[in-house]
Enzyme design. Structure first.
Site, PDB file in Angstrom:
ATOM      1  N   LYS A 140      -0.908  84.601  45.056  1.00  0.00           N
ATOM      2  CA  LYS A 140      -0.302  85.503  44.078  1.00  0.00           C
ATOM      3  C   LYS A 140       0.942  86.149  44.681  1.00  0.00           C
ATOM      4  O   LYS A 140       1.205  86.032  45.884  1.00  0.00           O
ATOM      5  CB  LYS A 140      -1.312  86.567  43.649  1.00  0.00           C
ATOM      6  CG  LYS A 140      -1.812  87.469  44.765  1.00  0.00           C
ATOM      7  CD  LYS A 140      -2.880  88.424  44.276  1.00  0.00           C
ATOM      8  CE  LYS A 140      -3.354  89.318  45.418  1.00  0.00           C
ATOM      9  NZ  LYS A 140      -4.353  90.310  44.966  1.00  0.00           N
ATOM     10  N   TYR A 190      23.198 108.080  56.366  1.00  0.00           N
ATOM     11  CA  TYR A 190      23.092 109.106  55.336  1.00  0.00           C
ATOM     12  C   TYR A 190      22.354 110.348  55.827  1.00  0.00           C
ATOM     13  O   TYR A 190      21.343 110.249  56.524  1.00  0.00           O
ATOM     14  CB  TYR A 190      22.358 108.547  54.115  1.00  0.00           C
ATOM     15  CG  TYR A 190      23.215 107.660  53.241  1.00  0.00           C
ATOM     16  CD1 TYR A 190      24.319 108.161  52.563  1.00  0.00           C
ATOM     17  CD2 TYR A 190      22.903 106.314  53.089  1.00  0.00           C
ATOM     18  CE1 TYR A 190      25.091 107.343  51.757  1.00  0.00           C
ATOM     19  CE2 TYR A 190      23.672 105.485  52.280  1.00  0.00           C
ATOM     20  CZ  TYR A 190      24.768 106.008  51.620  1.00  0.00           C
ATOM     21  OH  TYR A 190      25.545 105.199  50.824  1.00  0.00           O
TER      22      TYR A 190
END
Length: 375
Positions: free
Chosen positions: A47, A265
């Protein structure tokens, strides 16, 4: 230039990063897990695009190695798995959505039925269409997500499923990666009790970690997922699986920052002395976790640069990662590779540095990488 037929995604020379998937290691992991339970068959859970590695490439490799059963989550994944493995049994874990019977017939998929309503709908559909596609019945032994309750399953029994094509009884461990957790014993007992009510059905309980809980967890069909792709099924112990994933980012720029300068940042990382910084063309838009960022108070993730383990410097941004390569060889240059996942830096390490699970890291692997398959 001729493209490598075993590659996908953008050309490596144009990509910010290269994701290498070792199909040989994947197959070796499947065989190793199968050997843990010689009396059982071993399936593969593919999956989430085979945990980010690509259904279209991993399923054929496993099928060639002898895997005959695959588990997916959605019908669309089942269709892709069917195209890659024409003769395999393919089960859809998320069950039978209303009025989807024809899709199961079209791609010869097997629903995992998790409620009395789904069982009734599948029985009515297969009878009306005159088809016999065997399904699985999911019993909830403690997860409290999908599945019949244990009392409901026992009360139904094999007689209650007469007329509904079913050949597999399955459940799912809650905490198999914690061998001493008492819920494992409760689930083993509950599943054994349910199986006694379905004496002719095969049983499947063991996920990756469940394979290591011993014979009482094995039953007839193993269902490993994470361990196939190199994840450690025994946290806290040495990883018995081979690494499958390799991830390299490319250096865009090298620069020196001086003592007290900040990187990234919000200025969360401060240089302690003069430091050499490599800026790498990978970021959270590529699926690398932002939570693996480094700050003055937190180490974050690492990279391997010229054989030297180097720490991140500052925040992982959308498209870039800064790495402190002061201790790495000085002959680095623009375009050179930096390893973000390899045998030394595992998917579990990246996950731990980000406070995540390795499942999240694997299934987040982005599509901007050049993908390279090796066997």
């Amino acid at each position: 230039m001729t493209r490598d037929p075993a590659a996908s995604g953008p050309p490596p020379e144009e990509a910010g990063g290269v994701l290498t998937i070792d199909l040989g290691a994947l197959v070796a992991n499947w065989k190793s897990l199968a050997a843990k339970a010689p009396g059982a068959a071993c399936a593969a859970v593919v999956k989430a695009d085979a945990y980010g590695t690509g259904i279209d490439r991993t399923v054929p490799a496993l099928a060639r190695a002898g895997c005959r059963t695959f588990f997916v989550a959605h019908l669309s994944e089942g269709a892709r798995a069917r195209a890659a493995a024409h003769d395999a049994d393919i089960y859809v874990l998320n069950g039978l959505l209303p009025r989807t019977g024809q899709a199961y017939v079209r791609d010869r998929l097997r629903p995992v039925l998790g409620s009395a309503q789904e069982i009734a709908e599948w029985a009515a559909f297969t009878a009306a269409e005159g088809v016999r596609i065997e399904a699985a019945v999911h019993v909830d032994t403690g997860m409290n997500r999908l599945g019949l309750s244990v009392p409901e399953a026992i009360a139904t029994g094999e007689a209650g499923l007469r007329g509904c094509p079913v050949n597999l009884l399955m459940s799912h461990f809650v905490s198999a990666e914690e061998p001493e957790n008492p819920i494992n014993a409760r689930q083993l007992d509950a599943f054994a009790a349910v199986r006694r009510a379905f004496p002719s059905f095969q049983g499947s309980l063991a996920n990756s970690s469940g394979v290591f809980l011993g014979a009482s967890a094995h039953h007839d069909l193993l269902r490993p997922g994470y361990a196939l792709y190199g994840g450690n099924p025994q946290p806290g112990a040495a990883n018995p699986m081979l690494p499958v994933i390799g991830l390299e980012g490319r250096i865009l720029q090298l620069r020196w920052v001086e003592d007290g300068d900040t990187v990234g940042y919000n200025a969360t990382w401060t240089a302690r002395g003069s430091r050499r910084i490599a800026v790498i063309s990978v970021g959270y838009a590529d699926g690398f976790p932002r939570a693996a960022s480094a700050s003055d108070g937190r180490h974050g993730a690492d990279a391997m640069v010229g054989g030297v383990r180097c720490p991140f410097a500052g925040r992982v941004s959308m498209d870039l990662i800064a790495v402190d390569v002061t201790e790495a060889p000085r002959d680095l240059g623009r375009g050179d590779p930096v390893s973000l996942m390899d045998p030394a830096i595992s998917v579990d390490h990246v996950a731990s540095s980000a406070g995540m699970s390795g499942y999240e890291v694997l299934t987040s692997l982005g599509r901007r990488y050049a993908r390279r398959y090796v066997d």
